[in-house]
Design an enzyme around this catalytic site. Structure first.
Site, PDB file in Angstrom:
ATOM      1  N   HIS A 128      44.810 -24.503  -8.000  1.00  0.00           N
ATOM      2  CA  HIS A 128      45.028 -23.048  -8.165  1.00  0.00           C
ATOM      3  C   HIS A 128      46.482 -22.772  -8.088  1.00  0.00           C
ATOM      4  CE1 HIS A 128      40.572 -21.671  -7.490  1.00  0.00           C
ATOM      5  NE2 HIS A 128      40.790 -22.709  -8.518  1.00  0.00           N
ATOM      6  N   TYR A 161      42.765  -6.276  -8.329  1.00  0.00           N
ATOM      7  CA  TYR A 161      41.844  -6.900  -9.046  1.00  0.00           C
ATOM      8  C   TYR A 161      40.655  -7.427  -8.432  1.00  0.00           C
ATOM      9  CZ  TYR A 161      44.462  -5.557 -13.345  1.00  0.00           C
ATOM     10  OH  TYR A 161      45.249  -4.816 -14.229  1.00  0.00           O
TER      11      TYR A 161
END
Length: 379
Positions: free
Chosen positions: A160, A262
């Site tokens: 990631h 988000y």
């Protein structure tokens, strides 16, 4: 004495054929679930290709994850290694990542590359560097390489990183910074993991970024609450779109707006790999929900907002590569709304999507035998 005209013409035709024969190779025809067809021209094989950027109609740069940058000639198929690259931390999802050009590249020859680096304690993080690309005959090289941004802090693991990049129409550098599989840093003001970053082209922080009262590091943030963003692109209206991989399902396409949160890891349309549920987006309306999401996962990688003339009916549509879905997805964007409308089965993981200078769609197939394909309408 001048050569006969017939011989001259024959020589010219042979020269043109030698230049174009490689470019005219046809690899496959790909059909969509809605009946569209794409013709795929093959332009060579690469070892774990990750990103590409076009220098001209004939030449582009391609990164290979193990740490190699290649100058590729589309006319004759040559691949020339670019010298001057830094050492990269190769392994897992890490290595050499994205490559983009400065908006004024034709004048200043600056390129930007992202990669994973490791510190003396074995911890890793993504970095972004800029360098001047010199193109002497047969010996391309990077000069004056300077690291202008780092993920903070470096952490254990090799996943990631995200580290995709794009320049906005007004000249700012945007970087996707993944959560490094640590989840909670995405909501932490003292870590730049799980954020979209906005910088000046020299790596300095603009003084009009949204978070001016959350500490020095947070002044570089554009948005927060992200997971693993492997696609970033601006549309013709200057709106920023990113996509990110969900945990177990729940991949997202987001209209990524200034100062918004988000929600990761607090909300998601997916669940934890352990099976433990994560609250859905609609349970926490204070977080920005995605404009489109996928259950089951597509594992998105690569993103363009199409603007070319080769596919005039698709102008303004997004195209996303699918790793898990082994597909190319066409997304219709209407203002602030987005919806998948077509999916092409590519029979392979798609790592990268780009629009070429002449309007064709180009993709990189993932893996050790990954291929570069040019997609055009079926003839």
């Amino acid at each position: 004495m001048q050569p006969p005209r017939l011989l001259t013409n024959l020589t010219l035709l042979l020269a043109l054929f030698s230049l174009s024969s490689f470019a005219n190779a046809v690899d496959d025809i790909f059909k969509s679930d809605k009946g569209s067809s794409l013709e795929a021209g093959s332009f060579g094989e690469f070892n774990q290709p990750w990103a590409m950027t076009f220098l001209s109609d004939e030449n582009l740069l391609i990164t290979e994850k193990a740490g190699k940058l290649l100058l590729v000639n589309l006319k004759n198929g040559s691949k020339t290694k670019v010298a001057g690259l830094p050492e990269v931390a190769y392994g897992g999802q890490g290595g050499l990542g994205d490559i983009i050009l400065h908006p004024q590249y034709q004048k200043n020859h600056w390129v930007y590359l992202s990669y994973a680096e490791q510190d003396s304690a074995g911890k890793k993080g993504a970095v972004v560097a800029k360098a001047k690309l010199q193109l002497p005959a047969a010996k391309p090289k990077l000069e004056n390489l300077e690291v202008i941004w780092r993920q903070t802090p470096k952490v254990t693991g090799s996943g990631h990183y995200s580290h995709r990049m794009a320049f906005s129409p007004d000249g700012y550098l945007f970087i996707t910074s993944g959560d490094r599989q640590k989840q909670t840093p995405a909501q932490d003001w003292n870590q730049n993991l799980g954020k979209v970053i906005r910088l000046n082209d020299d790596g300095s922080v603009p003084n009009d970024n949204p978070f001016q009262n959350k500490g020095e590091l947070a002044k570089s943030f554009w948005s927060l609450g992200h997971r693993n963003m492997l696609g970033i692109s601006f549309d013709k209206q200057g709106k920023l779109w990113t996509h990110e991989m969900g945990p177990r399902d729940g991949d997202e396409l987001n209209l990524t707006t200034r100062g918004d949160n988000y929600g990761w890891p607090i909300v998601s349309w997916g669940d934890n790999y352990s099976g433990i549920p994560i609250p859905d987006h609609d349970t926490r309306p204070e977080f920005n929900a995605p404009e489109a999401y996928w259950v089951p996962t597509i594992a998105p990688s690569g993103l363009i907002i199409y603007s070319g003339s080769v596919f005039p009916k698709w102008q303004g549509n997004a195209f996303i590569g699918g790793l898990r879905s082994r597909s190319l997805l066409r997304i219709k964007i209407d203002g602030d709304q987005a919806q998948e409308v077509e999916r092409f089965d590519m029979n392979n993981r798609i790592r990268e999507v780009e629009q070429g200078p002449k309007g064709a769609i180009w993709v990189l197939k993932d893996g050790r035998n990954g291929r570069l394909l040019r997609l055009t309408p079926e003839s």
